[in-house]
Design an enzyme around this catalytic site. Sequence first.
Site, short mmCIF file in Angstrom:
data_model
loop_
_atom_site.label_atom_id
_atom_site.label_comp_id
_atom_site.label_asym_id
_atom_site.label_seq_id
_atom_site.Cartn_x
_atom_site.Cartn_y
_atom_site.Cartn_z
N GLY A 16 0.81 -1.23 0.00
CA GLY A 16 0.00 0.00 0.00
C GLY A 16 0.83 1.26 0.00
O GLY A 16 0.34 2.33 0.37
N LYS A 30 6.86 18.70 -4.30
CA LYS A 30 7.43 19.17 -3.03
C LYS A 30 8.63 20.08 -3.28
O LYS A 30 8.78 21.13 -2.66
CB LYS A 30 7.85 17.97 -2.18
#
Lengths: 429, 429
Positions: free
Chosen positions: B190, B208
């Site tokens: 995940g 970012k």
Amino acid sequence: MSDKPLRIGIAGLGTVGVGVVRIVRKHAKLLEDRAGRKIEIAAVSARSRDKDRGVDISHYDWEDDPVAMARRDDVDVLVELMGGSDGPAKAAVEAAIAAGKHVVTANKALLAHHGQALALAAEKSGSVLRFEAAVAGGIPVIKALTEGLAGNEITRVMGVMNGTCNYILTRMEATHQGYNALFEEAHKLGYLEADPQLDVGGIDAGHKLSLLSSIAFGTQVDFDAVELEGIEQIELQDIEEAAEMGYRIKLLGVAQMTGRGLEQRMSPCLVPAASPLGQLEGGTNMVVIEGDAIGQVVLRGPGAGEGPTASAVMGDVIDLARGLSIPTFGIPAAKLTAARPAKAVVPAPYYIRMELDDKPGAMAKVAAVLGEAGISIDRMRQHGHHSPTAPVIFVTHKCARNQIDTALEGIGKTKVVSGAPVAIRIEEV
Amino acid sequence: MSDKPLRIGIAGLGTVGVGVVRIVRKHAKLLEDRAGRKIEIAAVSARSRDKDRGVDISHYDWEDDPVAMARRDDVDVLVELMGGSDGPAKAAVEAAIAAGKHVVTANKALLAHHGQALALAAEKSGSVLRFEAAVAGGIPVIKALTEGLAGNEITRVMGVMNGTCNYILTRMEATHQGYNALFEEAHKLGYLEADPQLDVGGIDAGHKLSLLSSIAFGTQVDFDAVELEGIEQIELQDIEEAAEMGYRIKLLGVAQMTGRGLEQRMSPCLVPAASPLGQLEGGTNMVVIEGDAIGQVVLRGPGAGEGPTASAVMGDVIDLARGLSIPTFGIPAAKLTAARPAKAVVPAPYYIRMELDDKPGAMAKVAAVLGEAGISIDRMRQHGHHSPTAPVIFVTHKCARNQIDTALEGIGKTKVVSGAPVAIRIEEV
């Protein structure tokens, strides 16, 4: 935002003070953009007016007396860079606070000894007292702890916060020289405080730890409760033995709230060589902050020097120009609780070194003492030797410090060792 | 300080939203002490009201529409945790700003694409827009750059800011498996976004980097100018060759202002294995900030997850409760300059790998192409082999990226290599 400039008065024009003057001159436009207003130097004060410092201070008003400077109407912020826990530094900071002015200081000793009183006074008078430069040089660790990580219950703070000690220890390993030779080298390079005990005795780093503790745990600064141990007893052999086992020796500060109270200690420790703390070289500082939400954050940077320390001072000055108002230690001083010092540090494995007589039964006697103290041994090594005594190293399983102290005393009484045995804590980091 | 509580509305109750709810409930007293006022959740909004999230949200007003929640009179701060550069996240943030409310967001895509417009709108309406959680998870890097290091001219910002990519790369090295196997592993755990290209294509980390660039250099966010290269072409062999030469491969973001303009790139690089960046394992993030006064500061911590990201969100919320007001990107949005992207990245040594035919003259042809491109060779290695082609590695001296591109094209034309040669930059960190 204000249209008025923020006017600072700088008390102390040593390395850091000169660094602050340089930044204010060099980055006037940048600072104004960032702070939302001009930052100006209104006045300066130092011991000697005429000393050549490499910067032109003729544009600033001169004050012989830092207390008078702190009270000037045209000074909004006192930048205290004189140092010393008492004397003129304390007087000037108190005067500034009494006059309702903000204070930015790099003075760890002042805050370690008088932090609570100064914080109370500042909050009463509406002053803001900031001290980023007092801990870990240029690393913005006070800000990280007080602001960035304020959503966390802090569980542990650790740090290598005296660059000189780390320089000596890492140079011992690199050059295979003993403590005394590297102490001399550090002295020649100007790395040591006028009173070297502040560095190598762990006092300077202990001051810093006590300030971090206060913020982290909401307790009144309690420097007297910091368990202090310096690096003077570390021998090259300890560093080399540690390295062979995958450790390095650091003057490590640890503050943690335990069920038995607040534990604060600054002492040499073995830390894993592969950990961020273990990898730290030379004068660099590192602070590790652990919190219930964040897990672990590691901050690393220069622990001293003109630029880094002035950078930290300017961060605080810009905060004040922007109107930041935070209690000195993160929560109102009146809410800081009296720290209840832990009577005993949490158990840990220990490294023990001794010079054991090469006689039948010597080892058995030492092993018996360890067993009687309830200490079980994880690893042991004795090197080949050509002398009447042999260096012997034990690594214990986790045990309490008082068990170690009992064992060291008992080993001394066996009369099968030369000199005092040495015990160094092994810290899980 | 205000006697009134600060009331937040949380839009998005995924992992991070639940983390924020948990902190507000668990640390009510601590937050009040630190923020100087109570912090309360007024309302929440998410896609499904009835989903079991492991926290009780029945005490909070529910809103199906995050835009409606952003406009509620009893919401002082919108906490936007929905994600996505457009759609409901953008609509809710715009609505909050239009209503003069503050915004805390973890949404790097939103800010990378609309940061300038949102910052202008926020400053016009008197809102404060904060985004600590959008960059490097729990690491308080936005705060460090915007506030703590505000006295510096920033010279370079570097970072490993996608934990999934770093997980894949470090696991390739540890398990000696290829990219595809580790991509699958990350997927099963995940760790990958719904669109994995956001991770492995470097897009998320590029978002970012563009935000850090804006603060560092006072420029408008310019994500489109970030040179993006993902990690898909990295083979196990590259990682192992790099390791043998003392390097590790990281998806590294670098932003620096050069004489030729602003350079922003997010790409796999070889970094020294002994450097802090080289030592970074698994999902941990690291940001390196370099400034003219500070030198270098390194921040390391968890890049994702419930606790760390919620910690960053709460840091911003507490700042707002304390009255902090700073322009979104550190200086007023109207003063941010249009970034002039550098047309070429600064020269560097490069690692080049190719499958060379085992035929007389093959190496001579490749060497000639490199020479014609003006590239001089620092190191070369060819391993013993049992196939008709041999893997050959070159490490060049510093050269321009266009020289490398010319050489790669030329090498392709020699017809003495199989497949496309790979070039990876070697970064001095």
